[in-house]
Design a protein around this motif. Structure first.
Motif, PDB file in Angstrom:
ATOM      1  N   GLY A 235     -36.729  34.459  94.602  1.00 36.42           N
ATOM      2  CA  GLY A 235     -36.794  35.780  93.987  1.00 36.42           C
ATOM      3  C   GLY A 235     -36.884  35.703  92.475  1.00 36.42           C
ATOM      4  N   MET A 236     -36.067  34.869  91.866  1.00 37.41           N
ATOM      5  CA  MET A 236     -36.115  34.716  90.406  1.00 37.41           C
ATOM      6  C   MET A 236     -37.438  34.128  89.944  1.00 37.41           C
ATOM      7  N   ALA A 237     -37.940  33.142  90.674  1.00 37.12           N
ATOM      8  CA  ALA A 237     -39.214  32.538  90.286  1.00 37.12           C
ATOM      9  C   ALA A 237     -40.371  33.517  90.457  1.00 37.12           C
ATOM     10  N   LYS A 238     -40.311  34.338  91.485  1.00 32.28           N
ATOM     11  CA  LYS A 238     -41.392  35.298  91.721  1.00 32.28           C
ATOM     12  C   LYS A 238     -41.489  36.314  90.602  1.00 32.28           C
ATOM     13  N   TYR A 239     -40.336  36.684  90.049  1.00 36.88           N
ATOM     14  CA  TYR A 239     -40.321  37.681  88.975  1.00 36.88           C
ATOM     15  C   TYR A 239     -40.009  37.037  87.627  1.00 36.88           C
ATOM     16  N   TYR A 240     -40.378  35.750  87.511  1.00 34.64           N
ATOM     17  CA  TYR A 240     -40.473  35.007  86.258  1.00 34.64           C
ATOM     18  C   TYR A 240     -39.143  34.888  85.508  1.00 34.64           C
ATOM     19  N   GLN A 241     -38.024  34.846  86.233  1.00 35.93           N
ATOM     20  CA  GLN A 241     -36.761  34.438  85.636  1.00 35.93           C
ATOM     21  C   GLN A 241     -36.681  32.917  85.808  1.00 35.93           C
ATOM     22  N   ALA A 242     -37.579  32.223  85.078  1.00 37.05           N
ATOM     23  CA  ALA A 242     -37.860  30.815  85.365  1.00 37.05           C
ATOM     24  C   ALA A 242     -36.682  29.914  85.039  1.00 37.05           C
ATOM     25  N   GLU A 243     -36.077  30.095  83.878  1.00 37.96           N
ATOM     26  CA  GLU A 243     -35.004  29.185  83.466  1.00 37.96           C
ATOM     27  C   GLU A 243     -33.819  29.251  84.419  1.00 37.96           C
ATOM     28  N   ARG A 244     -33.420  30.449  84.800  1.00 32.46           N
ATOM     29  CA  ARG A 244     -32.296  30.606  85.727  1.00 32.46           C
ATOM     30  C   ARG A 244     -32.655  30.051  87.105  1.00 32.46           C
ATOM     31  N   ALA A 245     -33.916  30.208  87.546  1.00 28.71           N
ATOM     32  CA  ALA A 245     -34.330  29.686  88.852  1.00 28.71           C
ATOM     33  C   ALA A 245     -34.253  28.166  88.890  1.00 28.71           C
ATOM     34  N   HIS A 246     -34.701  27.505  87.811  1.00 29.32           N
ATOM     35  CA  HIS A 246     -34.647  26.046  87.789  1.00 29.32           C
ATOM     36  C   HIS A 246     -33.202  25.557  87.694  1.00 29.32           C
ATOM     37  N   MET A 247     -32.340  26.284  87.018  1.00 30.10           N
ATOM     38  CA  MET A 247     -30.931  25.891  86.961  1.00 30.10           C
ATOM     39  C   MET A 247     -30.289  25.960  88.340  1.00 30.10           C
ATOM     40  N   LEU A 248     -30.561  27.027  89.085  1.00 32.28           N
ATOM     41  CA  LEU A 248     -30.009  27.139  90.426  1.00 32.28           C
ATOM     42  C   LEU A 248     -30.581  26.076  91.353  1.00 32.28           C
ATOM     43  N   ALA A 249     -31.868  25.735  91.146  1.00 33.16           N
ATOM     44  CA  ALA A 249     -32.457  24.673  91.968  1.00 33.16           C
ATOM     45  C   ALA A 249     -31.770  23.339  91.713  1.00 33.16           C
ATOM     46  N   SER A 250     -31.507  23.038  90.451  1.00 31.74           N
ATOM     47  CA  SER A 250     -30.784  21.788  90.140  1.00 31.74           C
ATOM     48  C   SER A 250     -29.371  21.815  90.710  1.00 31.74           C
ATOM     49  N   GLU A 251     -28.732  22.987  90.647  1.00 36.51           N
ATOM     50  CA  GLU A 251     -27.381  23.107  91.196  1.00 36.51           C
ATOM     51  C   GLU A 251     -27.377  22.888  92.709  1.00 36.51           C
ATOM     52  N   ALA A 252     -28.383  23.458  93.392  1.00 40.05           N
ATOM     53  CA  ALA A 252     -28.447  23.286  94.843  1.00 40.05           C
ATOM     54  C   ALA A 252     -28.702  21.839  95.217  1.00 40.05           C
ATOM     55  N   ILE A 253     -29.543  21.137  94.448  1.00 41.10           N
ATOM     56  CA  ILE A 253     -29.832  19.735  94.745  1.00 41.10           C
ATOM     57  C   ILE A 253     -28.593  18.880  94.514  1.00 41.10           C
ATOM     58  N   GLU A 254     -27.827  19.181  93.456  1.00 36.98           N
ATOM     59  CA  GLU A 254     -26.602  18.426  93.201  1.00 36.98           C
ATOM     60  C   GLU A 254     -25.580  18.606  94.320  1.00 36.98           C
ATOM     61  N   LYS A 255     -25.572  19.791  94.924  1.00 36.47           N
ATOM     62  CA  LYS A 255     -24.639  20.047  96.019  1.00 36.47           C
ATOM     63  C   LYS A 255     -25.131  19.474  97.346  1.00 36.47           C
ATOM     64  N   GLY A 256     -26.326  18.918  97.349  1.00 35.24           N
ATOM     65  CA  GLY A 256     -26.837  18.283  98.551  1.00 35.24           C
ATOM     66  C   GLY A 256     -27.581  19.200  99.497  1.00 35.24           C
ATOM     67  N   PHE A 257     -27.984  20.384  99.017  1.00 41.33           N
ATOM     68  CA  PHE A 257     -28.748  21.296  99.864  1.00 41.33           C
ATOM     69  C   PHE A 257     -30.221  20.885  99.879  1.00 41.33           C
ATOM     70  N   GLN A 258     -30.843  21.069 101.023  1.00 43.11           N
ATOM     71  CA  GLN A 258     -32.270  20.750 101.182  1.00 43.11           C
ATOM     72  C   GLN A 258     -33.068  22.020 100.926  1.00 43.11           C
ATOM     73  N   LEU A 259     -33.849  22.005  99.856  1.00 44.16           N
ATOM     74  CA  LEU A 259     -34.688  23.160  99.527  1.00 44.16           C
ATOM     75  C   LEU A 259     -36.007  23.073 100.285  1.00 44.16           C
ATOM     76  N   SER A 260     -36.637  24.199 100.461  1.00 41.20           N
ATOM     77  CA  SER A 260     -37.877  24.268 101.238  1.00 41.20           C
ATOM     78  C   SER A 260     -39.088  24.077 100.340  1.00 41.20           C
ATOM     79  N   THR A 261     -40.236  23.905 100.990  1.00 36.73           N
ATOM     80  CA  THR A 261     -41.492  23.767 100.239  1.00 36.73           C
ATOM     81  C   THR A 261     -41.825  25.044  99.486  1.00 36.73           C
ATOM     82  N   SER A 262     -41.522  26.190 100.059  1.00 37.88           N
ATOM     83  CA  SER A 262     -41.811  27.467  99.396  1.00 37.88           C
ATOM     84  C   SER A 262     -41.025  27.615  98.108  1.00 37.88           C
ATOM     85  N   VAL A 263     -39.803  27.083  98.068  1.00 37.39           N
ATOM     86  CA  VAL A 263     -38.998  27.154  96.842  1.00 37.39           C
ATOM     87  C   VAL A 263     -39.667  26.371  95.721  1.00 37.39           C
TER      88      VAL A 263
END
Length: 714
Positions: free
Chosen positions: A247-275
């Protein structure tokens, strides 16, 4: 008494049902390979409800000159201008919106049928036949409504954003809904950014809207309900992270979206291809400068590879979308080719959206020419079908045709591209009505500029006006093509097309048409010349009528008037009439009057035309017209005025030029009673051209205006 009516009806229905069952039983075919009598009928083929219609349509074929199916198939009702097409489509849609408003505002009228028997139970919404759920009145929720989680599930399933937010509030917010339902609600809010989506029913309104392009700016609602729900989810899941990041990436809240993506990867979550596709699409908002953006793109792809996530066609499109938004230059072009080559090694071929972004990177209008389009068309022609997988796919055909017209200027590629669009069901990929108009604008333009004349005429006859109505700039290209081809009859018809298309008030376009008609007039047949003179007469009358309407109505923007050169072209063509009583001579007289009253802008570019018209008018018996033409030349200070005065007056008096010059040297008072009023006006024009000042008359009893068309020659 009522039963006497119902019982026979039931017996009728029962007998009809028995006949139907018997017919169906007789139509059944044996499913075995062989029957007892040795005849083996083919197995039964299941047919769809429209298979017969499709088979009939295949035998007839498509009519390329037919209007769109949304317009009535009646020559008197089919709109033939862009304004009328837009008004027609929007008015029809307004009628449907009015019906929807009545359904929503007066829902009680649609709950039961008034013609049901009196003793039949009236069950709301369920006794209509057939029962269509989309036509049911929508439920209304307010602060007093008693709702449950099933109501929230219903609104989420039907994408009712405002209703779902209201129900969520009534249920107690984040504390009153289970986590599974909150996750579904979060996905809905992130997808639409907490805004009610545009209804899919009102296509015409979306097609003709002014905001046709997506604005690439940060529009994400910071601190909104979506973020509140995400924070309330404990423990957070991979699905929740995927929803909020996309949702954030779609509406160009890019910096916050990449921060959450890094946070999810650090927690060991598997993100999807669409993300990751969403992150790649907005990676340009993280850095400033081309080199830093390229590094951010590469790092995101490397991170995707570390996670073991398989890319797809949308991944390639997202990369090329970001690259195309960063500008141009050889560096970006090289990166785009490298990315495409790497994906080809993975077995991922570019789709229509990827080809569209490649064209945006390479084929700039003022840049060097790159013929990537021919390779793209070769690849697309090998595919059996083209299927749209993302919204940007509909941008390929209009952009490719623009490349054919402006960048490559290649008619052969344009023809291949058009044939590809018309193949099977590929025409769906042309997009909405606005994109369709852009596609054919480029197609007609490249045909007018680079195709043979016969091919251009064939394309115009096929497309104009039912499929495509030319804009003023395209209409000017068509007029140029017809002028080069010497098609006088089509130029005469072009005026009626200008009237139908709504371009008749564009003075520049009308003047260009008159110039083309005048340049091609001499090489035409007599019948074509008559048609061209009639068109010129109609142009002048249309201008006079527009001026009269402008005087009676207070218009915000006054109508543009024809220039003096345009009126001179009308005079030149209409003066070719061989008959004195031809209406074309009245057109010449009206045009000269408008020139004399200074109702036209500028002066004629070819003053010799007026001198020739004056001689023709004298020869055929219209001295007043000759006098008006010579007088206008003299008042404008053209050097042709003196010679034209002597020649015309000599033809009028049947005397040689030397005697005419001697006669004109006499005093004006001695000529007043001896000459015809038209001849006297020509003598005055000679004096104006010679001295530069009008003659001071003793009496103004005689003038060229007192002459009439019915006066005899002197």
């Amino acid at each position: 008494m009522y039963s006497n009516v119902v019982i026979p009806r039931h017996w009728t229905r029962l007998s009809c049902l028995c006949r139907t069952l018997t017919t169906i039983e007789g139509q059944k075919l044996p499913q075995t390979a062989k029957s007892s009598d040795g005849i083996s009928p083919p197995p039964r083929i299941r047919r769809g409800p429209t298979d017969i219609l499709q088979a009939l349509a295949a035998t007839v074929g498509t009519d390329p000159t037919a209007a769109h199916y949304k317009y009535h198939d009646d020559p008197y009702l089919i709109p033939l201008s862009n304004f009328r097409k837009r008004a027609y489509a929007l008015s029809a849609e307004a009628g449907r919106k009015a019906a929807a408003w009545i359904r929503d505002e007066h829902a009680q009228l649609f709950t039961t049928r008034e013609w049901d028997p009196p003793n039949k139970a009236k069950t709301p919404y369920f006794n209509a036949d057939p029962h269509i759920k989309a036509f049911e009145p929508k439920p209304i929720y307010n602060d007093e409504s008693k709702v449950t989680e099933s109501d929230l599930e219903y609104t989420i399933k039907n994408a009712l954003i405002e209703d779902s937010m209201k129900i969520f509030q009534l249920l107690g917010g984040v504390e009153g809904v289970n986590d599974q339902l909150k996750l579904q609600f979060l996905q809905l809010l992130c997808f639409y950014n907490e805004k009610e989506p545009d209804s899919m029913e009102w296509l015409e309104e979306r097609w003709f809207a002014s905001n046709t392009r997506d604005r690439q700016a940060t529009t994400w609602r910071v601190g909104g309900l979506a973020e509140q729900i995400f924070q309330s989810l404990e423990p957070k899941t991979a699905e929740a992270y995927c929803a909020i990041i996309q949702g954030m990436a779609k509406y160009y809240q890019a910096e916050r979206a990449h921060m959450l993506a890094s946070e999810a990867i650090e927690k060991g979550f598997q993100l999807s291809t669409s993300v990751f596709n969403s992150l790649l699409g907005c990676v340009g908002f993280l850095r400033e400068g081309t080199q830093l953006r390229i590094e951010a793109l590469k790092s995101t792809l490397a991170q995707m590879n570390e996670q073991g996530i398989t890319p797809n066609t949308e991944t390639l499109s997202a990369c090329l979308k970001s690259i195309s938004a960063w500008g141009g230059g050889k560096n970006l072009q090289q990166i785009a080719l490298q990315v495409t080559a790497e994906f080809r090694k993975l077995g991922i071929e570019p789709g229509l959206a990827a080809y569209y972004y490649l064209l945006c990177v390479f084929c700039k209008e003022r840049g060097p020419r790159y013929d990537l389009l021919s390779t793209m068309i070769n690849d697309l022609e090998k595919k059996e079908t083209l299927v749209a997988t993302e919204p940007a796919d509909t941008n390929f055909f209009i952009t490719a045709m623009g490349v054919c017209s402006d960048h490559l200027q290649n008619m052969e590629l344009a023809e291949r591209l058009h044939n590809l669009l018309m193949k099977d069901e590929n025409y769906k990929l042309v997009g909405d009505a606005y994109k369709e108009s852009i596609f054919y604008r480029h197609y007609v333009t490249v045909a007018c500029r680079h195709a043979p004349f016969e091919k251009t005429v064939e394309i115009l006859d096929t497309l104009v006006p039912n499929v495509y109505v030319p804009e003023p700039s395209v209409m000017e290209e068509i007029i140029k093509t017809l002028e080069v081809g010497g098609a006088g009859s089509r130029l005469a018809e072009a005026w009626s097309q200008l009237v139908v298309f709504g371009h008749a008030r564009r003075a520049r376009l009308v003047e260009r048409l008159l110039d083309a008609m005048c340049n091609t007039y001499q090489g035409q047949d007599e019948e074509v010349k008559a048609n061209m003179r009639a068109a010129a007469t109609d142009i002048l009358n249309f201008g006079v009528l527009s001026e009269e309407q402008e005087e009676t109505k207070e218009l915000r923007t006054p109508a543009q008037k024809l220039s003096a050169s345009a009126l001179c072209n009308i005079v030149d063509m209409c003066s070719d009439a061989k008959d004195k009583a031809d209406p074309s001579w009245q057109t010449v007289h009206t045009a000269l009057q408008k020139l004399g009253r200074e109702e036209a802008a500028g002066v004629p570019a070819k003053p010799q035309v007026l001198a020739d018209v004056a001689q023709k008018a004298v020869a055929i018996g219209h001295p007043a017209i000759a006098a008006a033409a010579v007088t206008y030349l003299a008042e404008c200070g053209f050097e042709e005025a003196m010679s034209a005065s002597v020649q015309v007056l000599g033809a009028m008096l049947n005397r040689p030029e030397s005697e005419v010059e001697t006669l004109l040297a006499q005093q004006h008072s001695s000529l007043t009673g001896a000459l015809h009023p038209s001849a006297l006006a020509i003598a005055e024009a000679y004096n104006i051209a010679k001295t530069g000042a009008p003659i001071q008359r003793e009496s103004s009893s005689s003038s060229s205006d007192s002459d009439s068309e019915s006066s005899d020659d002197e």
